[in-house]
Design a protein around this motif. Structure first.
Motif, mmCIF file in Angstrom:
data_model
loop_
_atom_site.group_PDB
_atom_site.id
_atom_site.type_symbol
_atom_site.label_atom_id
_atom_site.label_comp_id
_atom_site.label_asym_id
_atom_site.label_seq_id
_atom_site.Cartn_x
_atom_site.Cartn_y
_atom_site.Cartn_z
ATOM 1 N N UNK A 284 44.861 44.336 44.891
ATOM 2 C CA UNK A 284 44.664 43.272 43.908
ATOM 3 C C UNK A 284 43.203 42.921 43.722
ATOM 4 N N UNK A 285 42.466 42.843 44.818
ATOM 5 C CA UNK A 285 41.034 42.551 44.730
ATOM 6 C C UNK A 285 40.278 43.668 44.021
ATOM 7 N N UNK B 200 50.789 46.352 57.390
ATOM 8 C CA UNK B 200 50.056 47.134 56.406
ATOM 9 C C UNK B 200 50.309 46.688 54.971
ATOM 10 N N UNK B 201 51.551 46.446 54.615
ATOM 11 C CA UNK B 201 51.901 46.162 53.222
ATOM 12 C C UNK B 201 51.167 44.962 52.621
ATOM 13 N N UNK B 202 51.107 43.809 53.300
ATOM 14 C CA UNK B 202 50.381 42.693 52.682
ATOM 15 C C UNK B 202 48.876 42.937 52.576
ATOM 16 N N UNK C 291 40.318 56.502 67.307
ATOM 17 C CA UNK C 291 41.011 56.533 66.018
ATOM 18 C C UNK C 291 41.811 55.235 65.878
ATOM 19 N N UNK C 292 41.738 54.621 64.710
ATOM 20 C CA UNK C 292 42.502 53.395 64.471
ATOM 21 C C UNK C 292 43.996 53.701 64.521
ATOM 22 N N UNK C 293 44.771 52.858 65.172
ATOM 23 C CA UNK C 293 46.213 53.099 65.252
ATOM 24 C C UNK C 293 46.894 52.849 63.905
ATOM 25 N N UNK C 294 48.035 53.471 63.716
ATOM 26 C CA UNK C 294 48.855 53.206 62.531
ATOM 27 C C UNK C 294 49.416 51.797 62.640
ATOM 28 N N UNK C 295 49.477 51.116 61.514
ATOM 29 C CA UNK C 295 50.027 49.761 61.470
ATOM 30 C C UNK C 295 51.500 49.803 61.086
#
Length: 57
Positions: free
Chosen positions: A29-30, A20-22, A11-15
């Motif tokens: 935006x994309x 995460x925010x940027x 499982x991918x870890x929490x950032x």
């Protein structure tokens, strides 16, 4: 990171918010540029009114 985690069966870890925010800002935006702001907001808030797919890349 998620693709890498899935490829090795974890499982991918929490950032942290600083990481995460940027990324979230960039991908949102994309996606808005690609599909339009209204479609992105519908996909996030009202799945029943969303287009079939919204993606950034």
């Amino acid at each position: 990171m998620d693709d890498l985690a899935v490829s090795v069966g974890i499982v991918a870890p929490e950032l942290s918010a600083g990481a995460f925010d940027p990324v979230l800002t960039l991908l949102a935006g994309l996606a808005a540029r690609r599909h339009g702001q209204a479609a992105l907001l519908r996909a996030l808030a009202r799945i029943e009114r969303a287009p079939s797919a919204i993606n950034a890349l």
